[in-house]
Design a protein around this motif. Sequence first.
Motif, PDB file in Angstrom:
ATOM      1  N   SER A  43       0.813  -1.213   0.000  1.00  0.00           N
ATOM      2  CA  SER A  43       0.000   0.000   0.000  1.00  0.00           C
ATOM      3  C   SER A  43       0.849   1.268   0.000  1.00  0.00           C
ATOM      4  CB  SER A  43      -0.977   0.006   1.179  1.00  0.00           C
ATOM      5  OG  SER A  43      -0.285   0.017   2.399  1.00  0.00           O
ATOM      6  N   THR A  44       1.936   1.274   0.771  1.00  0.00           N
ATOM      7  CA  THR A  44       2.741   2.499   0.831  1.00  0.00           C
ATOM      8  C   THR A  44       3.584   2.697  -0.425  1.00  0.00           C
ATOM      9  OG1 THR A  44       4.458   1.354   2.109  1.00  0.00           O
ATOM     10  CG2 THR A  44       2.825   2.626   3.338  1.00  0.00           C
ATOM     11  N   TRP A  45       4.239   1.636  -0.888  1.00  0.00           N
ATOM     12  CA  TRP A  45       5.067   1.795  -2.087  1.00  0.00           C
ATOM     13  C   TRP A  45       4.211   2.099  -3.312  1.00  0.00           C
ATOM     14  CZ3 TRP A  45       9.790   3.245  -2.189  1.00  0.00           C
ATOM     15  CH2 TRP A  45      10.647   2.901  -1.148  1.00  0.00           C
ATOM     16  N   SER A  46       3.016   1.516  -3.387  1.00  0.00           N
ATOM     17  CA  SER A  46       2.100   1.835  -4.501  1.00  0.00           C
ATOM     18  C   SER A  46       1.737   3.312  -4.488  1.00  0.00           C
ATOM     19  CB  SER A  46       0.823   0.997  -4.401  1.00  0.00           C
ATOM     20  OG  SER A  46       1.111  -0.361  -4.529  1.00  0.00           O
ATOM     21  N   GLU A  47       1.471   3.831  -3.295  1.00  0.00           N
ATOM     22  CA  GLU A  47       1.097   5.242  -3.175  1.00  0.00           C
ATOM     23  C   GLU A  47       2.285   6.158  -3.462  1.00  0.00           C
ATOM     24  OE1 GLU A  47      -1.510   8.358  -2.762  1.00  0.00           O
ATOM     25  OE2 GLU A  47      -2.007   6.230  -2.857  1.00  0.00           O
ATOM     26  N   ASN A  50       2.873   5.877  -7.346  1.00  0.00           N
ATOM     27  CA  ASN A  50       1.771   6.470  -8.099  1.00  0.00           C
ATOM     28  C   ASN A  50       0.815   7.152  -7.123  1.00  0.00           C
ATOM     29  OD1 ASN A  50       0.038   7.126 -10.160  1.00  0.00           O
ATOM     30  ND2 ASN A  50      -0.862   5.076 -10.323  1.00  0.00           N
ATOM     31  N   PRO A  51       1.172   8.353  -6.645  1.00  0.00           N
ATOM     32  CA  PRO A  51       0.338   9.010  -5.622  1.00  0.00           C
ATOM     33  C   PRO A  51      -1.052   9.363  -6.146  1.00  0.00           C
ATOM     34  CG  PRO A  51       2.198  10.414  -6.263  1.00  0.00           C
ATOM     35  CD  PRO A  51       2.336   9.142  -7.011  1.00  0.00           C
ATOM     36  N   SER A  52      -2.035   9.198  -5.253  1.00  0.00           N
ATOM     37  CA  SER A  52      -3.422   9.508  -5.627  1.00  0.00           C
ATOM     38  C   SER A  52      -3.725  10.993  -5.472  1.00  0.00           C
ATOM     39  CB  SER A  52      -4.393   8.689  -4.779  1.00  0.00           C
ATOM     40  OG  SER A  52      -4.212   8.978  -3.410  1.00  0.00           O
ATOM     41  N   GLU A  53      -2.853  11.721  -4.769  1.00  0.00           N
ATOM     42  CA  GLU A  53      -3.032  13.161  -4.576  1.00  0.00           C
ATOM     43  C   GLU A  53      -1.684  13.791  -4.249  1.00  0.00           C
ATOM     44  OE1 GLU A  53      -4.376  13.758  -0.079  1.00  0.00           O
ATOM     45  OE2 GLU A  53      -5.667  12.336  -1.137  1.00  0.00           O
ATOM     46  N   VAL A  54      -1.645  15.103  -4.266  1.00  0.00           N
ATOM     47  CA  VAL A  54      -0.432  15.821  -3.877  1.00  0.00           C
ATOM     48  C   VAL A  54      -0.389  15.839  -2.344  1.00  0.00           C
ATOM     49  CG1 VAL A  54       0.787  18.023  -3.951  1.00  0.00           C
ATOM     50  CG2 VAL A  54      -0.475  17.228  -5.964  1.00  0.00           C
ATOM     51  N   TRP A  55       0.753  15.484  -1.783  1.00  0.00           N
ATOM     52  CA  TRP A  55       0.877  15.391  -0.329  1.00  0.00           C
ATOM     53  C   TRP A  55       1.461  16.653   0.268  1.00  0.00           C
ATOM     54  CZ3 TRP A  55       4.116  10.348  -0.716  1.00  0.00           C
ATOM     55  CH2 TRP A  55       3.287   9.285  -1.078  1.00  0.00           C
ATOM     56  N   GLY A  56       1.087  16.871   1.500  1.00  0.00           N
ATOM     57  CA  GLY A  56       1.767  17.874   2.303  1.00  0.00           C
ATOM     58  C   GLY A  56       2.996  17.218   2.937  1.00  0.00           C
ATOM     59  N   GLY A  60       3.915  13.114   3.329  1.00  0.00           N
ATOM     60  CA  GLY A  60       5.122  12.582   2.694  1.00  0.00           C
ATOM     61  C   GLY A  60       6.030  11.873   3.680  1.00  0.00           C
ATOM     62  N   VAL A  61       6.197  12.468   4.850  1.00  0.00           N
ATOM     63  CA  VAL A  61       7.025  11.841   5.887  1.00  0.00           C
ATOM     64  C   VAL A  61       6.374  10.536   6.345  1.00  0.00           C
ATOM     65  CG1 VAL A  61       7.818  12.079   8.282  1.00  0.00           C
ATOM     66  CG2 VAL A  61       8.128  13.961   6.672  1.00  0.00           C
ATOM     67  N   THR A  62       5.066  10.560   6.531  1.00  0.00           N
ATOM     68  CA  THR A  62       4.354   9.371   6.989  1.00  0.00           C
ATOM     69  C   THR A  62       4.502   8.223   6.003  1.00  0.00           C
ATOM     70  OG1 THR A  62       2.759  10.741   8.168  1.00  0.00           O
ATOM     71  CG2 THR A  62       2.095   8.484   7.683  1.00  0.00           C
ATOM     72  N   TRP A  66       6.547   4.699   6.648  1.00  0.00           N
ATOM     73  CA  TRP A  66       5.891   3.399   6.545  1.00  0.00           C
ATOM     74  C   TRP A  66       6.494   2.526   5.445  1.00  0.00           C
ATOM     75  CZ3 TRP A  66       0.124   5.189   7.105  1.00  0.00           C
ATOM     76  CH2 TRP A  66      -0.187   5.295   8.461  1.00  0.00           C
ATOM     77  N   ALA A  67       6.887   3.135   4.335  1.00  0.00           N
ATOM     78  CA  ALA A  67       7.511   2.358   3.258  1.00  0.00           C
ATOM     79  C   ALA A  67       8.867   1.799   3.717  1.00  0.00           C
ATOM     80  CB  ALA A  67       7.675   3.220   2.008  1.00  0.00           C
TER      81      ALA A  67
END
Length: 150
Positions: A43-47, A50-56, A60-62, A66-67
Amino acid sequence: MKSKHDVTNTLENNSVKTKKVPKFYLYAMRAIYLLTFLTLGHSTWSEIINPSEVWGPYDGVTYSFWAAYATLMGLGIRYPLKMLPLLLLQLFYKSVWAIGIAYPLWSSGQLDSTSEEFLKPFLMAIPIDLIVIPWGYVFKNYIKELFRFR
């Protein structure tokens, strides 16, 4: 010539005074490492890829944490005792979050659906971690050593 079993025991034992950990714990820890490696890693490496949204910055740190954590859990499959601090981290961060964040939200009636989604797997993982962590080994190799002054 050393057998495969001897080599594995040599890799797992950091010192001569390390007591053998029952195979149940080694296999149970490996199962947790594998489960975390596959589920959280996917789940983390997929995100990240290929992120589903722009992160703050905090998102990004989270995700990065987790990855990296999930990837290191993959090492625990091969070296369950050497990667034991990851299971301790998992137990403690989930417990702290459940007690310090989720419980106050729940008790004040403010637990939202996102927090509920975290709470369910956390409440399942905490007792599992408590069962699979070899507490005798932790006490002997971490707690007792902490108070041994040289």
